[in-house]
Design a protein around this motif. Structure first.
Motif, PDB file in Angstrom:
ATOM      1  N   GLU A 135     -35.901   4.435  17.772  1.00  0.00           N
ATOM      2  CA  GLU A 135     -37.192   3.792  18.044  1.00  0.00           C
ATOM      3  C   GLU A 135     -37.243   2.391  17.452  1.00  0.00           C
ATOM      4  OE1 GLU A 135     -39.802   7.931  17.934  1.00  0.00           O
ATOM      5  OE2 GLU A 135     -39.749   6.647  16.174  1.00  0.00           O
ATOM      6  N   LYS A 136     -36.764   2.246  16.208  1.00  0.00           N
ATOM      7  CA  LYS A 136     -36.779   0.936  15.544  1.00  0.00           C
ATOM      8  C   LYS A 136     -35.945  -0.084  16.300  1.00  0.00           C
ATOM      9  CE  LYS A 136     -37.708   2.503  10.855  1.00  0.00           C
ATOM     10  NZ  LYS A 136     -37.222   2.600   9.480  1.00  0.00           N
ATOM     11  N   TYR A 188     -27.821  -6.431  12.804  1.00  0.00           N
ATOM     12  CA  TYR A 188     -28.972  -5.682  13.281  1.00  0.00           C
ATOM     13  C   TYR A 188     -28.836  -5.361  14.763  1.00  0.00           C
ATOM     14  CZ  TYR A 188     -31.253  -6.613   8.875  1.00  0.00           C
ATOM     15  OH  TYR A 188     -31.559  -6.639   7.535  1.00  0.00           O
ATOM     16  N   ILE A 189     -29.308  -4.201  15.112  1.00  0.00           N
ATOM     17  CA  ILE A 189     -29.324  -3.747  16.502  1.00  0.00           C
ATOM     18  C   ILE A 189     -30.748  -3.889  17.006  1.00  0.00           C
ATOM     19  CG2 ILE A 189     -28.926  -1.807  18.091  1.00  0.00           C
ATOM     20  CD1 ILE A 189     -27.269  -0.550  15.723  1.00  0.00           C
ATOM     21  N   SER A 190     -30.872  -4.496  18.173  1.00  0.00           N
ATOM     22  CA  SER A 190     -32.170  -4.636  18.807  1.00  0.00           C
ATOM     23  C   SER A 190     -31.972  -4.494  20.307  1.00  0.00           C
ATOM     24  CB  SER A 190     -32.778  -6.013  18.478  1.00  0.00           C
ATOM     25  OG  SER A 190     -34.059  -6.111  19.056  1.00  0.00           O
ATOM     26  N   ILE A 191     -32.746  -3.620  20.906  1.00  0.00           N
ATOM     27  CA  ILE A 191     -32.671  -3.405  22.348  1.00  0.00           C
ATOM     28  C   ILE A 191     -33.894  -4.058  22.981  1.00  0.00           C
ATOM     29  CG2 ILE A 191     -32.602  -1.696  24.219  1.00  0.00           C
ATOM     30  CD1 ILE A 191     -30.128  -1.546  22.424  1.00  0.00           C
ATOM     31  N   LYS A 192     -33.645  -5.029  23.812  1.00  0.00           N
ATOM     32  CA  LYS A 192     -34.738  -5.712  24.502  1.00  0.00           C
ATOM     33  C   LYS A 192     -34.850  -5.187  25.921  1.00  0.00           C
ATOM     34  CE  LYS A 192     -35.442  -8.418  21.021  1.00  0.00           C
ATOM     35  NZ  LYS A 192     -36.351  -7.925  20.046  1.00  0.00           N
ATOM     36  N   VAL A 193     -36.043  -4.746  26.264  1.00  0.00           N
ATOM     37  CA  VAL A 193     -36.262  -4.234  27.630  1.00  0.00           C
ATOM     38  C   VAL A 193     -37.184  -5.133  28.399  1.00  0.00           C
ATOM     39  CG1 VAL A 193     -35.763  -1.811  27.288  1.00  0.00           C
ATOM     40  CG2 VAL A 193     -38.007  -2.682  26.685  1.00  0.00           C
ATOM     41  N   GLY A 233     -38.133  -3.222  17.342  1.00  0.00           N
ATOM     42  CA  GLY A 233     -37.857  -4.345  16.450  1.00  0.00           C
ATOM     43  C   GLY A 233     -36.366  -4.476  16.279  1.00  0.00           C
ATOM     44  N   LYS A 234     -35.902  -4.066  15.103  1.00  0.00           N
ATOM     45  CA  LYS A 234     -34.458  -4.076  14.855  1.00  0.00           C
ATOM     46  C   LYS A 234     -34.141  -3.064  13.771  1.00  0.00           C
ATOM     47  CE  LYS A 234     -34.753  -7.911  11.591  1.00  0.00           C
ATOM     48  NZ  LYS A 234     -34.336  -9.274  11.296  1.00  0.00           N
ATOM     49  N   VAL A 235     -32.882  -2.633  13.763  1.00  0.00           N
ATOM     50  CA  VAL A 235     -32.408  -1.673  12.773  1.00  0.00           C
ATOM     51  C   VAL A 235     -31.017  -2.120  12.331  1.00  0.00           C
ATOM     52  CG1 VAL A 235     -31.418  -0.079  14.487  1.00  0.00           C
ATOM     53  CG2 VAL A 235     -32.093   0.777  12.249  1.00  0.00           C
ATOM     54  N   GLN A 236     -30.751  -1.961  11.039  1.00  0.00           N
ATOM     55  CA  GLN A 236     -29.456  -2.348  10.508  1.00  0.00           C
ATOM     56  C   GLN A 236     -28.371  -1.414  11.054  1.00  0.00           C
ATOM     57  OE1 GLN A 236     -28.962  -2.061   6.239  1.00  0.00           O
ATOM     58  NE2 GLN A 236     -27.804  -3.983   6.249  1.00  0.00           N
ATOM     59  N   LYS A 237     -27.290  -1.998  11.551  1.00  0.00           N
ATOM     60  CA  LYS A 237     -26.213  -1.219  12.157  1.00  0.00           C
ATOM     61  C   LYS A 237     -25.673  -0.158  11.198  1.00  0.00           C
ATOM     62  CE  LYS A 237     -21.461  -1.462  13.734  1.00  0.00           C
ATOM     63  NZ  LYS A 237     -20.264  -2.285  13.871  1.00  0.00           N
ATOM     64  N   GLU A 238     -25.432  -0.527   9.951  1.00  0.00           N
ATOM     65  CA  GLU A 238     -24.852   0.405   8.985  1.00  0.00           C
ATOM     66  C   GLU A 238     -25.763   1.612   8.765  1.00  0.00           C
ATOM     67  OE1 GLU A 238     -23.898   0.264   4.276  1.00  0.00           O
ATOM     68  OE2 GLU A 238     -23.168  -1.435   5.457  1.00  0.00           O
ATOM     69  N   GLN A 239     -27.063   1.381   8.646  1.00  0.00           N
ATOM     70  CA  GLN A 239     -28.012   2.486   8.477  1.00  0.00           C
ATOM     71  C   GLN A 239     -28.033   3.369   9.721  1.00  0.00           C
ATOM     72  OE1 GLN A 239     -31.692   0.390   7.568  1.00  0.00           O
ATOM     73  NE2 GLN A 239     -31.646   1.289   5.530  1.00  0.00           N
ATOM     74  N   PHE A 240     -28.066   2.738  10.885  1.00  0.00           N
ATOM     75  CA  PHE A 240     -28.098   3.506  12.130  1.00  0.00           C
ATOM     76  C   PHE A 240     -26.852   4.369  12.267  1.00  0.00           C
ATOM     77  CE2 PHE A 240     -26.915   4.128  16.544  1.00  0.00           C
ATOM     78  CZ  PHE A 240     -28.020   4.838  16.984  1.00  0.00           C
ATOM     79  N   MET A 241     -25.685   3.793  12.034  1.00  0.00           N
ATOM     80  CA  MET A 241     -24.443   4.538  12.210  1.00  0.00           C
ATOM     81  C   MET A 241     -24.331   5.674  11.185  1.00  0.00           C
ATOM     82  SD  MET A 241     -23.104   3.547  14.935  1.00  0.00           S
ATOM     83  CE  MET A 241     -21.515   4.374  14.866  1.00  0.00           C
ATOM     84  N   GLY A 242     -24.843   5.487   9.983  1.00  0.00           N
ATOM     85  CA  GLY A 242     -24.871   6.571   9.000  1.00  0.00           C
ATOM     86  C   GLY A 242     -25.737   7.720   9.493  1.00  0.00           C
ATOM     87  N   SER A 243     -26.866   7.363  10.067  1.00  0.00           N
ATOM     88  CA  SER A 243     -27.775   8.372  10.613  1.00  0.00           C
ATOM     89  C   SER A 243     -27.132   9.071  11.819  1.00  0.00           C
ATOM     90  CB  SER A 243     -29.096   7.714  11.010  1.00  0.00           C
ATOM     91  OG  SER A 243     -29.988   8.652  11.522  1.00  0.00           O
ATOM     92  N   TYR A 244     -26.428   8.298  12.640  1.00  0.00           N
ATOM     93  CA  TYR A 244     -25.757   8.883  13.805  1.00  0.00           C
ATOM     94  C   TYR A 244     -24.642   9.840  13.365  1.00  0.00           C
ATOM     95  CZ  TYR A 244     -23.022   9.342  18.089  1.00  0.00           C
ATOM     96  OH  TYR A 244     -22.333   9.844  19.161  1.00  0.00           O
ATOM     97  N   ARG A 245     -23.887   9.469  12.330  1.00  0.00           N
ATOM     98  CA  ARG A 245     -22.829  10.360  11.833  1.00  0.00           C
ATOM     99  C   ARG A 245     -23.433  11.680  11.349  1.00  0.00           C
ATOM    100  NH1 ARG A 245     -20.627   5.397  10.355  1.00  0.00           N
ATOM    101  NH2 ARG A 245     -21.620   5.392   8.313  1.00  0.00           N
TER     102      ARG A 245
END
Length: 91
Positions: free
Chosen positions: A27-28, A86-91, A32-44
């Motif tokens: 969602e973040k 940071y990861i950000s998806i723009k729609v 907005g944006k989310v830090q790649k390292e945090q996201f990938m840790g959560s994905y793992r």
């Protein structure tokens, strides 16, 4: 947010919390944006809870159906990044 997160009755309370955190990072990335390292840790961690590809697809598709946010696109973008940031998806 007017939708629910996909759940599995076999998950522990800790696992449910970790899956919700993963979807909150998705969602973040859209809102907005989310830090790649945090996201990938959560994905793992998500992959430890949902190791099978078919189950992952079912759960992330259900989340997308409910929210409109594609976990797949965020995962893909994170994996394509060559540096932290940071990861950000723009729609």
């Amino acid at each position: 947010m007017n939708y629910s997160y996909p759940m599995d009755s076999g998950w522990s309370t800790e696992e449910i919390i970790d899956v919700i955190k993963f979807f909150e990072f998705v969602e973040k990335a859209y809102e907005g944006k989310v830090q790649k390292e945090q996201f990938m840790g959560s994905y793992r961690r998500f992959k430890q809870i949902v190791p099978g590809k078919a189950d992952e697809k079912r759960i992330t598709d259900e989340f997308q159906e409910n929210s409109g946010y594609s976990a797949y696109l965020v995962i893909k973008k994170a994996k394509e990044m060559t540096t932290d940031g940071y990861i950000s998806i723009k729609v």
